[in-house]
Design a protein around this motif. Structure first.
Motif, PDB file in Angstrom:
ATOM      1  N   GLY A  14     -16.043  -1.786   4.733  1.00  0.00           N
ATOM      2  CA  GLY A  14     -14.884  -2.298   5.444  1.00  0.00           C
ATOM      3  C   GLY A  14     -14.592  -3.723   5.029  1.00  0.00           C
ATOM      4  N   GLY A  15     -13.627  -4.338   5.718  1.00  0.00           N
ATOM      5  CA  GLY A  15     -13.288  -5.717   5.420  1.00  0.00           C
ATOM      6  C   GLY A  15     -11.842  -5.992   5.767  1.00  0.00           C
ATOM      7  N   VAL A  16     -11.374  -7.186   5.405  1.00  0.00           N
ATOM      8  CA  VAL A  16      -9.972  -7.568   5.588  1.00  0.00           C
ATOM      9  C   VAL A  16      -9.290  -7.408   4.238  1.00  0.00           C
ATOM     10  N   PHE A  17      -8.262  -6.566   4.184  1.00  0.00           N
ATOM     11  CA  PHE A  17      -7.657  -6.190   2.916  1.00  0.00           C
ATOM     12  C   PHE A  17      -6.140  -6.354   2.938  1.00  0.00           C
ATOM     13  N   THR A  18      -5.574  -6.505   1.738  1.00  0.00           N
ATOM     14  CA  THR A  18      -4.146  -6.311   1.542  1.00  0.00           C
ATOM     15  C   THR A  18      -3.897  -4.798   1.427  1.00  0.00           C
ATOM     16  N   PRO A  19      -2.646  -4.348   1.569  1.00  0.00           N
ATOM     17  CA  PRO A  19      -2.378  -2.911   1.400  1.00  0.00           C
ATOM     18  C   PRO A  19      -2.794  -2.388   0.027  1.00  0.00           C
ATOM     19  N   GLY A  20      -2.495  -3.148  -1.027  1.00  0.00           N
ATOM     20  CA  GLY A  20      -2.846  -2.698  -2.373  1.00  0.00           C
ATOM     21  C   GLY A  20      -4.339  -2.574  -2.578  1.00  0.00           C
ATOM     22  N   ALA A  21      -5.098  -3.524  -2.016  1.00  0.00           N
ATOM     23  CA  ALA A  21      -6.557  -3.462  -2.137  1.00  0.00           C
ATOM     24  C   ALA A  21      -7.114  -2.260  -1.381  1.00  0.00           C
ATOM     25  N   ALA A  22      -6.587  -2.007  -0.198  1.00  0.00           N
ATOM     26  CA  ALA A  22      -7.091  -0.905   0.622  1.00  0.00           C
ATOM     27  C   ALA A  22      -6.657   0.452   0.106  1.00  0.00           C
ATOM     28  N   ALA A  28       6.349  -4.001  -2.282  1.00  0.00           N
ATOM     29  CA  ALA A  28       6.051  -4.888  -3.414  1.00  0.00           C
ATOM     30  C   ALA A  28       4.633  -4.668  -3.923  1.00  0.00           C
ATOM     31  N   ASP A  29       3.665  -4.628  -3.021  1.00  0.00           N
ATOM     32  CA  ASP A  29       2.261  -4.553  -3.415  1.00  0.00           C
ATOM     33  C   ASP A  29       1.944  -3.220  -4.093  1.00  0.00           C
ATOM     34  N   LEU A  30       2.366  -2.119  -3.475  1.00  0.00           N
ATOM     35  CA  LEU A  30       2.120  -0.816  -4.077  1.00  0.00           C
ATOM     36  C   LEU A  30       3.072  -0.558  -5.240  1.00  0.00           C
TER      37      LEU A  30
END
Length: 429
Positions: free
Chosen positions: A396-404, A159-161
């Motif tokens: 770095g950081g905490v990401f969703t798949p789409g953000a990363a 969904a995200d990508l």
């Protein structure tokens, strides 16, 4: 990420669990991929050496690789023992965390990874956990330069990508997308392991906590671009697909919205509105699902009701969830199609008052969602972390798949492993 300094590039934590065993098989396949130019040292991790060995032996038999158990490291650690989690994290570049429900067992792994400079990927479909980890660990992870990426399985990479792919394929500005998930089954039907069922029970039982968490985060609303996307009725008919649909209650909405916020706030890209649905076939299926949904929503409100739901998943889910999970035949004959209907504006056209004048339809197709697509998505996300470092967010950081992964080759990697993204149609209105 300095893979040279750590004995293992990947560690599968919870490898002896129901989903973990399939992730283990998928890493084993990746280890001997034809295009691999360098070794992939990896390990399995969990509480029982005997169970981990059995999983490796089972994978060796299935893949026809008798030497596999001797090629893979084994790490003994326990979710209740922080020191053992630290030791695991210190040995890995990326931890693939398969131990859920994440609301109970996820945070100690995230904490150990952040503190020890290790990236972590999970396959969580629990919005409360995902959003809480962002609030608690994003800044610490950024300081350490590590990537904590949730929901990297069927929830919610397709969904995200898929939304990002749709945006990239449109010759203009994409402003809104509706997605429709269709699950295809063979003659033996569908079945899902009850671990997913438990996560849903605990999630719906604690919905007020998620509302409080979002209220406390005090985030500014993302601007609305173009015409507002209308909400469909709880049961609506999708003419394009010739089927009824209901809202999809998984993590996709939460994850996609967080990605769109990141793309707008950090990368200054135009945000996309999103709504997710699942197709349910004809009117008979609608009635059956309505009864199941009413039963579920009533029982999940009470402690005794949640206990009954957990104890008898087969009964209360009309056979869709079981403690045994799907058979190999069921998995082999199952697949999914995720169809995206997008709307937007031609390049250079104002999005202020006019109606959208471009429509686009795209699809993501893949094999069985829970235990074939999820391991593929998780492992290819991990390989992207290892190999596309220059295309990841700089800090770095905490990401969703789409953000990363929006700038990486992950969509191409998925396509090479049977999860295909394609344009069905695109037209000016």
């Amino acid at each position: 990420m300095a893979t040279e300094q750590r004995p293992f590039h990947l560690v599968v934590f919870g490898a002896s669990g129901f989903t973990g065993q399939f992730v283990t098989e998928e890493v084993a396949r990746e280890q001997v991929a034809r295009d691999r130019s360098s070794p992939l040292p990896w390990a399995v991790a969990g509480r029982s050496r005997e169970k981990l060995q059995r999983v490796l032996e089972k994978a060796a038999l299935k893949l026809g690789r008798p030497t596999l158990p001797s090629e893979v490291g084994v790490i003994i650690c326990d979710i209740t023992n922080p020191a053992s989690l630290d030791e695991m994290a210190k040995q890995a570049t990326v931890v693939l965390n398969c131990v859920g429900p994440y609301r109970f067992y996820g945070e100690p792994v995230v904490k150990a990874c952040v503190e020890n400079g290790t990236s972590c990927i999970d396959i969580c479909g629990e919005p409360e956990f995902l959003e809480l980890m962002y609030l608690k660990y994003h800044e610490k992870a950024a300081e350490k330069g590590v990537y904590i990426i949730g929901s990297s399985g069927f929830d919610s990479i397709p969904a995200d990508l898929g939304v990002i792919y749709t945006r990239n394929q449109m010759n203009g500005t994409l402003t809104a997308v509706e997605s429709f998930l269709t699950v295809h089954s063979g003659p033996e039907g569908l079945c899902i392991h009850d671990g997913t069922w438990k996560s849903a029970i605990y999630g719906f039982g604690a919905r007020s906590n998620l509302r409080k968490l979002r209220s406390a985060s005090n985030l500014k609303p993302v601007p609305l671009i173009g015409t507002k996307l209308k909400k469909r009725w709880p049961v609506s008919y999708c003419r394009e697909l010739n089927t009824y649909s209901i809202p999809f209650l998984g993590s996709d909405m939460s994850v996609v919205k967080r990605t769109q916020r990141y793309l707008y706030e950090v990368l200054e890209e135009s945000p996309v509105q999103y709504a997710a649905y699942i197709t349910v076939g004809g009117i008979t299926s609608v009635i059956k699902l309505m009864f199941a949904g009413l039963f579920f929503l009533f029982f999940v409100r009470f402690g005794i009701g949640r206990h009954l739901l957990i104890k008898f998943p087969w009964l209360f889910s009309f056979g869709y969830f079981s403690k045994q999970g799907p058979t190999q035949k069921q998995m082999d004959s199952s697949s999914f199609t995720l169809t995206f209907f997008g709307q937007g504006y031609k390049q250079g056209l104002s999005t202020d008052k006019l109606k959208p004048n471009i429509r686009i339809c795209t699809q993501v197709k893949g094999p069985e969602a829970g235990y074939v697509t999820t391991p593929i998505a998780m492992v290819q996300a991990a390989m992207t972390l290892l190999n596309d470092v220059s295309d990841l967010p700089k800090a770095g950081g905490v990401f969703t798949p789409g953000a990363a992964f929006s700038k990486t080759k992950l969509i191409d990697r998925l396509g090479q492993h049977g999860i295909e993204f394609s344009v069905i149609s695109s037209s000016e209105v």
